[in-house]
Design a protein around this motif. Structure first.
Motif, PDB file in Angstrom:
ATOM      1  N   VAL A 188     -31.748  26.174 -38.084  1.00 52.90           N
ATOM      2  CA  VAL A 188     -31.165  25.177 -37.193  1.00 52.90           C
ATOM      3  C   VAL A 188     -29.697  24.946 -37.529  1.00 52.90           C
ATOM      4  O   VAL A 188     -28.874  24.730 -36.654  1.00 52.90           O
ATOM      5  N   CYS A 218     -26.912  25.392 -34.549  1.00 54.84           N
ATOM      6  CA  CYS A 218     -26.029  24.382 -33.988  1.00 54.84           C
ATOM      7  C   CYS A 218     -24.610  24.908 -33.850  1.00 54.84           C
ATOM      8  O   CYS A 218     -23.831  24.399 -33.052  1.00 54.84           O
ATOM      9  N   GLU A 222     -24.281  20.559 -40.959  1.00 50.39           N
ATOM     10  CA  GLU A 222     -24.743  20.177 -39.629  1.00 50.39           C
ATOM     11  C   GLU A 222     -25.213  18.728 -39.599  1.00 50.39           C
ATOM     12  O   GLU A 222     -25.542  18.145 -40.625  1.00 50.39           O
ATOM     13  N   SER A 236     -27.583  15.920 -36.882  1.00 47.07           N
ATOM     14  CA  SER A 236     -28.470  15.809 -35.732  1.00 47.07           C
ATOM     15  C   SER A 236     -28.296  14.455 -35.062  1.00 47.07           C
ATOM     16  O   SER A 236     -27.936  13.470 -35.710  1.00 47.07           O
ATOM     17  N   GLU A 255     -28.012  19.212 -32.127  1.00 46.25           N
ATOM     18  CA  GLU A 255     -27.437  19.568 -33.416  1.00 46.25           C
ATOM     19  C   GLU A 255     -25.954  19.866 -33.219  1.00 46.25           C
ATOM     20  O   GLU A 255     -25.554  20.437 -32.203  1.00 46.25           O
ATOM     21  N   GLY A 290     -33.999  20.611 -29.873  1.00 45.72           N
ATOM     22  CA  GLY A 290     -34.618  20.131 -31.098  1.00 45.72           C
ATOM     23  C   GLY A 290     -35.980  19.536 -30.784  1.00 45.72           C
ATOM     24  O   GLY A 290     -36.417  19.530 -29.624  1.00 45.72           O
TER      25      GLY A 290
END
Length: 278
Positions: A15, A19, A66, A68, A108, A232
């Motif tokens: 992930v 992103c 990253e 979220s 993300e 997500g």
């Protein structure tokens, strides 16, 4: 390292890369913007907060790696504190949040980039959440209300729709750059939708075989570029749509959510081969 920790580590890495290579801009010229601004310790909501279609623009400043952003629609009378307490009691199983509301949107983003995706806001009380790491509570949250609009803006009609179900994907296996695609959860469990590029069809088939067998550790060696985060984790009937801008090639699409007994949804069949073409 147990299977649950291994999966969490792999998914976090996937992930994080996804992103950076998000599905792209949401063709949002005619939609009002809802903005989500993230730092290491805060999340701020701005822009349009009336019901109807919006383009959600997520940006991050001063964060490491990253970040979220989640939009959670609370049921009448429910509180965010109840949601977090339920997740903690269930050892991180976010499916328990259905008692209190719905995960409506999940993006993300990395510093220096922005994520744009379209969704439809129902009237009600929302929480914008900056989640913590695996097994942790939120770093920050912000409450806001979406008021009813007398003339809600309609979403553009997508050119394709991919749906997650228990346990698989429905919809086209070939996506086109520049195509507006909706990613929708039609399952009753929380699902995610990510895709990772591979060198060729042989590697794609090996990735599918390994994921079905629960052999996630070797998957990283088969990935040949930046993965793509389509959506997500979101709840039943939640969706977001965006314009495909990912590099053309062969990908494996997967949902890495976990079951109550610790298995990944990929072991139950939530992976397939897709192509992105010009």
């Amino acid at each position: 390292m147990n299977k649950t920790t291994l999966r969490a580590t792999f998914v976090a890495a996937l992930v994080a890369a996804a992103c950076i290579a998000a599905a792209g801009s949401a063709q949002a010229a005619t939609l009002p913007n809802l903005t989500l601004t993230l730092t290491n310790t805060s999340i701020t909501v701005g822009g349009a907060t009336q019901s109807g279609a919006v383009n959600v623009v997520t940006t991050a400043t001063g964060v490491k790696g990253e970040a979220s952003a989640i939009l959670f629609l609370l049921k009448p009378g429910a509180t965010f504190e109840e949601v977090e307490a339920a997740i903690q009691k269930a050892h991180g199983d976010i499916n328990v949040t259905g008692k209190y509301g719905s995960l409506m949107f999940n993006a993300e983003v990395t510093p220096g980039h922005s994520d744009e995706a379209q969704t439809y806001l129902q009237p009600g009380n929302y929480v914008a959440v900056l989640p913590g790491g695996e097994g942790q509570g939120s770093k920050a949250h912000a409450l806001f209300t979406v008021t009813p609009s007398a003339a809600p803006v309609a979403l553009p009609t997508p050119e394709a729709t991919i749906r997650t179900i228990e346990f698989g994907f429905r919809g086209p296996t070939t996506l086109h750059d520049g195509e507006l695609v909706r990613f929708e959860n039609e399952g009753f469990l929380v699902h995610m939708d990510v895709a990772a590029p591979v060198k060729n069809m042989r590697a794609a088939k090996q990735a599918i075989k390994d994921l079905l067998a629960g052999k996630e550790k070797g998957i990283e060696k088969l990935i040949s570029g930046q993965p793509v985060g389509f959506a997500g984790p979101v709840s039943h009937e939640a969706f977001q749509q965006e314009t495909i801008t990912a590099k053309p090639g062969i990908y494996f699409e997967a949902c890495f959510m976990g079951t109550q007994d610790g298995r990944s949804h990929t072991v139950l069949g939530m992976e397939r081969i897709i192509k992105i073409v010009k």
